[in-house]
Structure formats: C-alpha cells, structure tokens
Design an enzyme around this catalytic site. Structure first.
Site, short mmCIF file in Angstrom:
data_model
loop_
_atom_site.label_atom_id
_atom_site.label_comp_id
_atom_site.label_asym_id
_atom_site.label_seq_id
_atom_site.Cartn_x
_atom_site.Cartn_y
_atom_site.Cartn_z
N HIS A 247 57.84 -2.31 -46.66
CA HIS A 247 56.94 -3.37 -46.16
C HIS A 247 57.73 -4.53 -45.56
O HIS A 247 57.27 -5.18 -44.63
CB HIS A 247 56.07 -3.92 -47.31
CG HIS A 247 54.86 -3.09 -47.62
ND1 HIS A 247 53.84 -2.89 -46.73
CD2 HIS A 247 54.50 -2.44 -48.76
CE1 HIS A 247 52.90 -2.13 -47.29
NE2 HIS A 247 53.28 -1.84 -48.52
N GLY B 286 52.44 -2.38 -56.95
CA GLY B 286 53.43 -3.19 -56.24
C GLY B 286 52.78 -3.94 -55.09
O GLY B 286 51.76 -3.50 -54.56
N GLN C 101 52.22 -8.26 -47.11
CA GLN C 101 50.85 -7.77 -47.31
C GLN C 101 49.84 -8.90 -47.49
O GLN C 101 48.63 -8.68 -47.33
CB GLN C 101 50.78 -6.84 -48.53
CG GLN C 101 51.49 -5.51 -48.31
CD GLN C 101 51.35 -4.63 -49.53
OE1 GLN C 101 52.11 -4.73 -50.47
NE2 GLN C 101 50.35 -3.76 -49.52
N HIS D 17 58.94 2.01 -51.47
CA HIS D 17 57.68 1.75 -50.76
C HIS D 17 57.56 0.26 -50.42
O HIS D 17 57.24 -0.11 -49.29
CB HIS D 17 56.51 2.21 -51.64
CG HIS D 17 55.15 1.91 -51.09
ND1 HIS D 17 54.24 2.89 -50.76
CD2 HIS D 17 54.54 0.72 -50.82
CE1 HIS D 17 53.14 2.31 -50.29
NE2 HIS D 17 53.29 0.99 -50.33
N GLU D 18 57.82 -0.60 -51.42
CA GLU D 18 57.68 -2.05 -51.20
C GLU D 18 58.76 -2.55 -50.25
O GLU D 18 58.51 -3.41 -49.41
CB GLU D 18 57.75 -2.81 -52.53
CG GLU D 18 56.67 -2.45 -53.55
CD GLU D 18 55.27 -2.45 -52.99
OE1 GLU D 18 54.98 -3.24 -52.08
OE2 GLU D 18 54.45 -1.63 -53.44
N CYS E 225 48.49 2.75 -50.88
CA CYS E 225 48.94 1.39 -50.56
C CYS E 225 47.72 0.48 -50.52
O CYS E 225 46.69 0.86 -49.95
CB CYS E 225 49.64 1.40 -49.20
SG CYS E 225 50.22 -0.24 -48.68
N LEU E 226 47.85 -0.70 -51.10
CA LEU E 226 46.72 -1.64 -51.10
C LEU E 226 46.34 -2.05 -49.67
O LEU E 226 45.23 -2.51 -49.44
CB LEU E 226 47.04 -2.87 -51.94
CG LEU E 226 47.17 -2.62 -53.46
CD1 LEU E 226 47.68 -3.87 -54.17
CD2 LEU E 226 45.84 -2.16 -54.05
NI NI Z 1 52.11 -0.65 -49.84
#
Ligand code: NI
Length: 169
Positions: A135, A45, A50, A131-132, A89-90
């Site tokens: 953000h 995701g 991000q 999670h997304e 997480c990226l």
């Molecule tokens: Ni993340």
C-alpha cells in the site's frame, strides 16, 4: 476517531507514500485513529494511504490482539520459498483472491515512539506485512495477480459494488 477507508479507484491508493518525518503528537493521533479504524472494520491491517494519508506507516492487529506499528518500514530480506494465501483488503471490500508471496520476511521499521526495530516474520504476519507494505508503494493485492486474473477480479469487484449500491437505494 474512525476514518473513512478509500476504495479501489481512489487516486490516493495508487501513490508512493513519503517517509514519516517526525514522531510528534500528530503522528500519535494518526496511529490511534488507524487502530480505531481497524477495530471498526473486519480487517487485520491498515496502511495510512488507505485513509488518504500519504505517509509510510501501517498498523497490524492479528487474532493475538497485539497492536503492531510499522513506521518507515523496509523489507530487508524475503525467503526464496513462497506460499499461496487468499487475501482480501478493506479497500476492495468483498473481493478475495489467492496471492503468491514469499513465505517469510525480515523487516526494519520504527515503532510509535520512534525506536528502530528488526523483525523476522512468517505465516500470516509475514503475509500481512507484505500486503500493507505494498500500500505504501501504491500497490494493491490485485496488482500481484497475473494480468488476466487481475482483470477478472476488477470486473468482479465492479459488479459487487454495483450490487451493493443498488441495495442501499
Ligand atoms: Ni489492503
């Protein structure tokens, strides 16, 4: 185009994103870039903040390969039952931690063409949506940890990123 993913410490990750205002060609291009960026990285995701874009949208692609887009999403219901799952997480590469969240959620959002939809999700999809979604409110998964665990996780991440910087030199 593959975009650069911002990492922990970037101010852009801590902002509250604003709603998408128009479903135009710029938005279509952004969504395309987000999937290209997601495909180029080991993630499931990606949220617009991000990549430094302060808009309320995220994309998800699980192992089923279905590209899912959530624009101006709202989580309309959450299950009382919670589950624990190890998240990464990226934007915090290399760090993983068990996070407790509701097991199932209902979400209302718009798709890439501006069509509204409702979705009931459970399992990994429900986990990823939450999670997304975080953000978009400037929250990272480590912010869902108890304070002492969050501090430990940040220290571990700083150590990891120092090591990877050294390796590159
Ligand atoms: Ni993340």
């Amino acid at each position: 185009m593959v975009r650069e993913i911002l990492t922990l410490g970037s101010e852009e990750l801590a902002r509250t994103a604003v709603p998408v205002g128009s479903f135009d060609s710029a938005l279509a291009e952004l969504i395309k870039d987000m999937f290209e960026t997601l495909d180029a990285n080991p993630g499931i995701g990606l949220a617009a903040p991000q990549i430094g874009v302060n808009l309320r949208l995220f994309v998800i692609k699980l192992d089923d390969g279905i590209p899912r887009v959530f624009i101006n999403p709202e989580i309309t219901a959450t299950s009382a039952e919670r589950s624990m799952y190890e998240e990464g997480c990226l934007s915090i590469p290399g760090l993983w931690a068990d996070v407790s969240r509701p097991k199932a959620v209902s979400v209302f959002a718009y798709d890439a063409k501006g069509r509204p939809f409702n979705l009931d999700a459970e399992g990994l999809l429900a986990r990823c949506i939450q999670h997304e979604y975080d953000h978009l409110d400037g929250k990272l998964f480590i912010d869902r940890l108890p304070p002492h665990k969050r501090e430990g996780a940040v220290r571990q991440y700083e150590k990891l990123s120092r090591q990877s910087r050294r390796k590159k030199h």
